[in-house]
Design a protein around this motif. Structure first.
Motif, PDB file in Angstrom:
ATOM      1  N   VAL A  82       0.867  -1.179   0.000  1.00 55.59           N
ATOM      2  CA  VAL A  82       0.000   0.000   0.000  1.00 55.59           C
ATOM      3  C   VAL A  82       0.905   1.231   0.000  1.00 55.59           C
ATOM      4  O   VAL A  82       1.577   1.520   0.990  1.00 55.59           O
ATOM      5  N   PHE A  83       0.898   1.937  -1.132  1.00 59.00           N
ATOM      6  CA  PHE A  83       1.805   3.076  -1.372  1.00 59.00           C
ATOM      7  C   PHE A  83       0.951   4.338  -1.426  1.00 59.00           C
ATOM      8  O   PHE A  83       0.573   4.806  -2.489  1.00 59.00           O
ATOM      9  N   SER A  84       0.635   4.851  -0.231  1.00 62.71           N
ATOM     10  CA  SER A  84      -0.359   5.922  -0.171  1.00 62.71           C
ATOM     11  C   SER A  84      -0.199   6.759   1.082  1.00 62.71           C
ATOM     12  O   SER A  84       0.203   6.239   2.133  1.00 62.71           O
ATOM     13  N   PRO A  85      -0.551   8.045   0.999  1.00 60.70           N
ATOM     14  CA  PRO A  85      -0.683   8.838   2.222  1.00 60.70           C
ATOM     15  C   PRO A  85      -1.967   8.428   2.938  1.00 60.70           C
ATOM     16  O   PRO A  85      -2.702   7.537   2.473  1.00 60.70           O
ATOM     17  N   ASN A  86      -2.229   9.047   4.069  1.00 62.78           N
ATOM     18  CA  ASN A  86      -3.443   8.740   4.816  1.00 62.78           C
ATOM     19  C   ASN A  86      -4.674   8.978   3.948  1.00 62.78           C
ATOM     20  O   ASN A  86      -4.758   9.953   3.202  1.00 62.78           O
ATOM     21  N   HIS A  87      -5.628   8.072   4.065  1.00 58.40           N
ATOM     22  CA  HIS A  87      -6.845   8.124   3.263  1.00 58.40           C
ATOM     23  C   HIS A  87      -7.911   7.365   4.044  1.00 58.40           C
ATOM     24  O   HIS A  87      -7.605   6.419   4.776  1.00 58.40           O
ATOM     25  N   VAL A  88      -9.171   7.762   3.900  1.00 57.22           N
ATOM     26  CA  VAL A  88     -10.225   7.094   4.672  1.00 57.22           C
ATOM     27  C   VAL A  88     -10.391   5.632   4.265  1.00 57.22           C
ATOM     28  O   VAL A  88     -10.957   4.841   5.031  1.00 57.22           O
ATOM     29  N   ASP A  89      -9.917   5.252   3.086  1.00 52.61           N
ATOM     30  CA  ASP A  89      -9.974   3.848   2.683  1.00 52.61           C
ATOM     31  C   ASP A  89      -8.707   3.077   3.051  1.00 52.61           C
ATOM     32  O   ASP A  89      -8.583   1.896   2.706  1.00 52.61           O
ATOM     33  N   TYR A  90      -7.783   3.711   3.739  1.00 55.36           N
ATOM     34  CA  TYR A  90      -6.549   3.018   4.120  1.00 55.36           C
ATOM     35  C   TYR A  90      -6.846   1.790   4.991  1.00 55.36           C
ATOM     36  O   TYR A  90      -6.375   0.679   4.676  1.00 55.36           O
ATOM     37  N   PRO A  91      -7.636   1.922   6.069  1.00 53.94           N
ATOM     38  CA  PRO A  91      -7.933   0.711   6.853  1.00 53.94           C
ATOM     39  C   PRO A  91      -8.730  -0.319   6.059  1.00 53.94           C
ATOM     40  O   PRO A  91      -8.578  -1.522   6.280  1.00 53.94           O
ATOM     41  N   VAL A  92      -9.575   0.128   5.135  1.00 55.38           N
ATOM     42  CA  VAL A  92     -10.320  -0.800   4.282  1.00 55.38           C
ATOM     43  C   VAL A  92      -9.344  -1.647   3.470  1.00 55.38           C
ATOM     44  O   VAL A  92      -9.499  -2.874   3.362  1.00 55.38           O
ATOM     45  N   CYS A  93      -8.317  -1.010   2.902  1.00 53.98           N
ATOM     46  CA  CYS A  93      -7.297  -1.745   2.143  1.00 53.98           C
ATOM     47  C   CYS A  93      -6.584  -2.763   3.028  1.00 53.98           C
ATOM     48  O   CYS A  93      -6.407  -3.926   2.649  1.00 53.98           O
ATOM     49  N   LEU A  94      -6.167  -2.328   4.220  1.00 54.81           N
ATOM     50  CA  LEU A  94      -5.442  -3.225   5.119  1.00 54.81           C
ATOM     51  C   LEU A  94      -6.278  -4.446   5.471  1.00 54.81           C
ATOM     52  O   LEU A  94      -5.819  -5.595   5.369  1.00 54.81           O
ATOM     53  N   TRP A  95      -7.500  -4.194   5.908  1.00 50.70           N
ATOM     54  CA  TRP A  95      -8.330  -5.288   6.413  1.00 50.70           C
ATOM     55  C   TRP A  95      -8.846  -6.186   5.298  1.00 50.70           C
ATOM     56  O   TRP A  95      -9.063  -7.378   5.520  1.00 50.70           O
ATOM     57  N   ALA A  96      -9.025  -5.642   4.093  1.00 48.07           N
ATOM     58  CA  ALA A  96      -9.404  -6.481   2.947  1.00 48.07           C
ATOM     59  C   ALA A  96      -8.284  -7.471   2.624  1.00 48.07           C
ATOM     60  O   ALA A  96      -8.526  -8.655   2.344  1.00 48.07           O
ATOM     61  N   ILE A  97      -7.054  -6.981   2.663  1.00 47.55           N
ATOM     62  CA  ILE A  97      -5.892  -7.847   2.422  1.00 47.55           C
ATOM     63  C   ILE A  97      -5.824  -8.937   3.485  1.00 47.55           C
ATOM     64  O   ILE A  97      -5.621 -10.127   3.189  1.00 47.55           O
ATOM     65  N   HIS A  98      -6.041  -8.547   4.735  1.00 49.22           N
ATOM     66  CA  HIS A  98      -5.982  -9.510   5.837  1.00 49.22           C
ATOM     67  C   HIS A  98      -7.118 -10.523   5.782  1.00 49.22           C
ATOM     68  O   HIS A  98      -6.950 -11.673   6.223  1.00 49.22           O
ATOM     69  N   ARG A  99      -8.285 -10.128   5.274  1.00 45.72           N
ATOM     70  CA  ARG A  99      -9.408 -11.067   5.152  1.00 45.72           C
ATOM     71  C   ARG A  99      -9.007 -12.282   4.304  1.00 45.72           C
ATOM     72  O   ARG A  99      -9.525 -13.384   4.498  1.00 45.72           O
ATOM     73  N   LEU A 100      -8.096 -12.070   3.372  1.00 44.95           N
ATOM     74  CA  LEU A 100      -7.664 -13.142   2.466  1.00 44.95           C
ATOM     75  C   LEU A 100      -6.475 -13.919   3.019  1.00 44.95           C
ATOM     76  O   LEU A 100      -5.960 -14.825   2.355  1.00 44.95           O
ATOM     77  N   GLY A 101      -6.021 -13.558   4.224  1.00 45.24           N
ATOM     78  CA  GLY A 101      -4.849 -14.217   4.796  1.00 45.24           C
ATOM     79  C   GLY A 101      -3.553 -13.692   4.236  1.00 45.24           C
ATOM     80  O   GLY A 101      -2.483 -14.258   4.484  1.00 45.24           O
ATOM     81  N   ALA A 102      -3.626 -12.600   3.458  1.00 46.99           N
ATOM     82  CA  ALA A 102      -2.433 -12.018   2.849  1.00 46.99           C
ATOM     83  C   ALA A 102      -1.764 -11.045   3.812  1.00 46.99           C
ATOM     84  O   ALA A 102      -2.289 -10.751   4.898  1.00 46.99           O
ATOM     85  N   ILE A 103      -0.613 -10.526   3.401  1.00 48.84           N
ATOM     86  CA  ILE A 103       0.239  -9.704   4.258  1.00 48.84           C
ATOM     87  C   ILE A 103       0.333  -8.295   3.676  1.00 48.84           C
ATOM     88  O   ILE A 103       0.536  -8.134   2.472  1.00 48.84           O
ATOM     89  N   VAL A 104       0.198  -7.289   4.535  1.00 47.73           N
ATOM     90  CA  VAL A 104       0.290  -5.899   4.113  1.00 47.73           C
ATOM     91  C   VAL A 104       1.722  -5.400   4.301  1.00 47.73           C
ATOM     92  O   VAL A 104       2.327  -5.624   5.356  1.00 47.73           O
ATOM     93  N   THR A 105       2.231  -4.707   3.296  1.00 46.96           N
ATOM     94  CA  THR A 105       3.506  -4.000   3.461  1.00 46.96           C
ATOM     95  C   THR A 105       3.279  -2.531   3.129  1.00 46.96           C
ATOM     96  O   THR A 105       3.179  -2.148   1.966  1.00 46.96           O
ATOM     97  N   PRO A 106       3.103  -1.673   4.153  1.00 41.34           N
ATOM     98  CA  PRO A 106       2.833  -0.254   3.916  1.00 41.34           C
ATOM     99  C   PRO A 106       4.105   0.482   3.497  1.00 41.34           C
ATOM    100  O   PRO A 106       5.159   0.294   4.112  1.00 41.34           O
ATOM    101  N   ALA A 107       3.993   1.319   2.469  1.00 41.98           N
ATOM    102  CA  ALA A 107       5.171   2.029   1.945  1.00 41.98           C
ATOM    103  C   ALA A 107       5.003   3.531   2.061  1.00 41.98           C
ATOM    104  O   ALA A 107       3.899   4.061   1.930  1.00 41.98           O
ATOM    105  N   ASN A 108       6.114   4.197   2.280  1.00 41.26           N
ATOM    106  CA  ASN A 108       6.163   5.656   2.390  1.00 41.26           C
ATOM    107  C   ASN A 108       5.910   6.272   1.013  1.00 41.26           C
ATOM    108  O   ASN A 108       6.683   6.046   0.079  1.00 41.26           O
TER     109      ASN A 108
END
Length: 568
Positions: A82-108
């Motif tokens: 996830v290559f993004s500044p703060n956004h209201v969909d940021y947690p949506v992206c994180l938790w959608a990835i986690h729902r699939l058992g995948a791993i999030v790597t947040p980037a600056n």
């Protein structure tokens, strides 16, 4: 000697070891979680003031997860960047990835293509989510990483964004996912599995070298949230005055890709029942406007932002009397600055916190019942965390003695991804070596400085952060960084890099001799500045506010170490 929380007699609540983060946040009602009043939104979009409810977050999360599964077959243990500044969909992206058992790597999002490439290659990312403004960098890095353009998702393109329409967008994916039957089966973890099931590859700050991917399991993340909940007593009916209550409003201006913003601000504040005002980019005057417009009660900041609160002339134009709590973290805040910010926020409790990516953030923070933090303290050790202070010879320090902080507890990371040597150096039998020089008194942590940044003057240790705190009190100083340079007599001596305020710069432009007088004044104020004073335009920092001291130290040793002291 071991050091623990003053609340250590209060047992931690049950830490679920069979849940992922979205299961813990969206599907499970932990007894330590306070009740959010009706109508209190989870998130508030700063610019539009649009409230976002729990129900909307749940729907968008499940729909996005379905789209990821349908479009790209994202599965267990895939990494998604996830290559993004703060956004209201940021947690949506994180938790959608986690729902699939995948791993999030947040980037600056401030990364160059080469820096992003390092992260994509290290984590072997299978998908890249990018805010539209940073698409050119993402495209360059993805091409070099061998990631096809069809695996780049754009987070909300705008009219001004360099978006060519070739990529999927988040909104279209949410709509698509919601229109199709669910294509995945979310796995229930086995008991104990959350302790090893990876949630994040979060990159360390890289203040002493190339950033490393810290492997953080779901359990560690959940544990740190519950440790803070216990520390602050957010569900303790016996605590009449709490630092945070459901319905309060917190600012989310610290970046979510950084561990401080990710754990303390995004996840813990939502767990505590606060609304988060999501601000994509820090602009100080606009930040002040947001604090007033949204009646923000809780500020989570870093020292450079605290300096602005204390020194920026615009502050006097804003009424900040409604602010209830201000926490500073990511780097030490001097006692002098702490005293100054109290005058700016007259009704707020002021304190500090301390943590690392490797400890899944908070090790210590302002005490739950403290009206004001102890001057110079990075807070009380969290319940469940055990700390040691270790001498250079490996023996344990007593209370009040100075040494390296080493910690253990339920929130520790698992190590560094594909870096066995660094893992063995920092992660030892469940303990994490922090690399920070500290003193612990009464369960409070006083951070002296990074071990690698301590200046040795005639055999005595001098902490740059302490000298910087004194320098920042001078009316002409906007920012400061102190480094050590070699000296034949003393071994090392401190050299100060100073950023001047505008009014001081104007005076010096009219009369250059004023610059010499100011340097003399600063050296008189801090007699240990034997290395001299150098004026610069800006102090280099990483996005979390930590000074990149190595940059100026290398510059100093190259350009100033051999010069006569009088010329500095």
């Amino acid at each position: 000697m071991h050091f623990t929380s003053p609340k250590d007699s209060t047992p931690l609540p049950h830490i679920p070891d069979d849940l992922t983060l979205p299961q813990f946040f969206l599907d499970f009602n932990h007894p330590a979680r306070p009740v959010r009043p009706p109508g209190v939104p989870w998130l508030i979009e700063d610019q539009t003031a649009r409230p976002i409810s729990f129900e909307e977050i749940c729907l968008r999360t499940s729909s996005l997860a379905n789209a990821f599964s349908l479009k790209w077959n994202i599965v267990e243990n895939d990494a998604v960047c996830v290559f993004s500044p703060n956004h209201v969909d940021y947690p949506v992206c994180l938790w959608a990835i986690h729902r699939l058992g995948a791993i999030v790597t947040p980037a600056n999002p401030g990364y160059s293509a080469d820096e992003l490439l390092h992260q994509l290659q290290t984590t072997k990312a299978a998908l890249l989510l990018v805010y539209a403004d940073f698409l050119p960098t993402a495209l360059s890095a993805a091409k070099l990483a061998g990631l096809g353009e069809d695996r780049i998702v754009v987070i909300e393109p705008s009219a001004a964004s360099p978006f060519n329409g070739k990529h999927e967008t988040l909104s279209k994916l949410v709509a698509y996912g919601s229109s199709k039957p669910q294509n995945f089966v979310e796995r229930k973890l086995r008991p104990g599995e959350a302790k090893t099931k990876v949630a994040f590859y979060s990159f360390s700050s890289g203040t002493t070298g190339k950033p490393k991917a810290v492997v953080i399991p779901h359990y560690a993340f959940i544990a740190n949230i519950l440790q803070k909940a216990t520390h602050f007593g957010i569900s303790d009916p016996s605590m009449k005055k709490k630092h945070m209550n459901p319905g309060d409003v917190a600012v989310a201006v610290l970046p979510f890709y950084h561990i401080y913003g990710l754990v303390v601000v995004l996840h813990y504040m939502l767990f505590a029942g606060l609304s988060l005002v999501v601000i994509p980019k820090f602009d100080f005057t606009k930040f002040l406007e947001s604090v007033v417009r949204h009646k923000i009660t809780h500020l989570f900041l870093v020292p450079p932002q605290i300096v602005l609160l204390c020194k920026h002339p615009a502050v006097k134009n804003y009424n900040l009397s409604h602010v209830k709590l201000c926490i500073s973290g990511a780097a030490p805040l001097s006692g002098e600055l702490m005293s100054s910010v109290r005058k700016v926020l007259p009704n707020a409790t002021i304190g500090q916190g301390y943590g690392m990516t490797e400890t899944c953030t908070t090790v210590s923070i302002l005490g739950g019942s403290q009206k004001m933090g102890t001057v110079g303290s990075a807070g009380q050790i969290l319940p469940g965390t055990i700390a040691r202070v270790v001498r250079p010879d490996g023996t344990l320090c007593k209370e009040g003695e100075q040494g390296e902080l080493v910690v253990t507890g339920p929130s520790m990371a698992l190590g560094y991804l594909n870096n066995e040597a660094a893992t063995k150096e920092s992660f030892i039998d469940g303990w994490v070596r922090t690399g920070d020089e500290v003193i612990i008194r009464n369960s409070e942590v006083f951070v002296v400085d990074r071990l690698k940044e301590i200046i040795k003057v005639k055999g005595f240790q001098v902490a740059p952060a302490e000298l910087e705190g004194h320098l920042l009190l001078h009316k002409a100083v906007a920012d400061a960084c102190v480094v050590g340079i070699p000296d034949e007599y003393s071994g090392e001596v401190p050299l100060a890099f100073i950023v001047l305020r505008e009014d001081a710069l104007k005076r010096i432009a009219k009369n250059p001799r004023e610059g010499d007088q100011l340097k003399a004044d600063l050296k008189k104020r801090i007699k240990s500045l034997a290395g001299g004073v150098v004026f610069i335009d800006a102090v280099p920092k990483n996005p979390s506010g930590k000074i990149l001291r190595r940059v100026l130290r290398d510059k100093a040793r190259q350009n100033y170490a051999s010069q006569p002291r009088a010329k500095l």
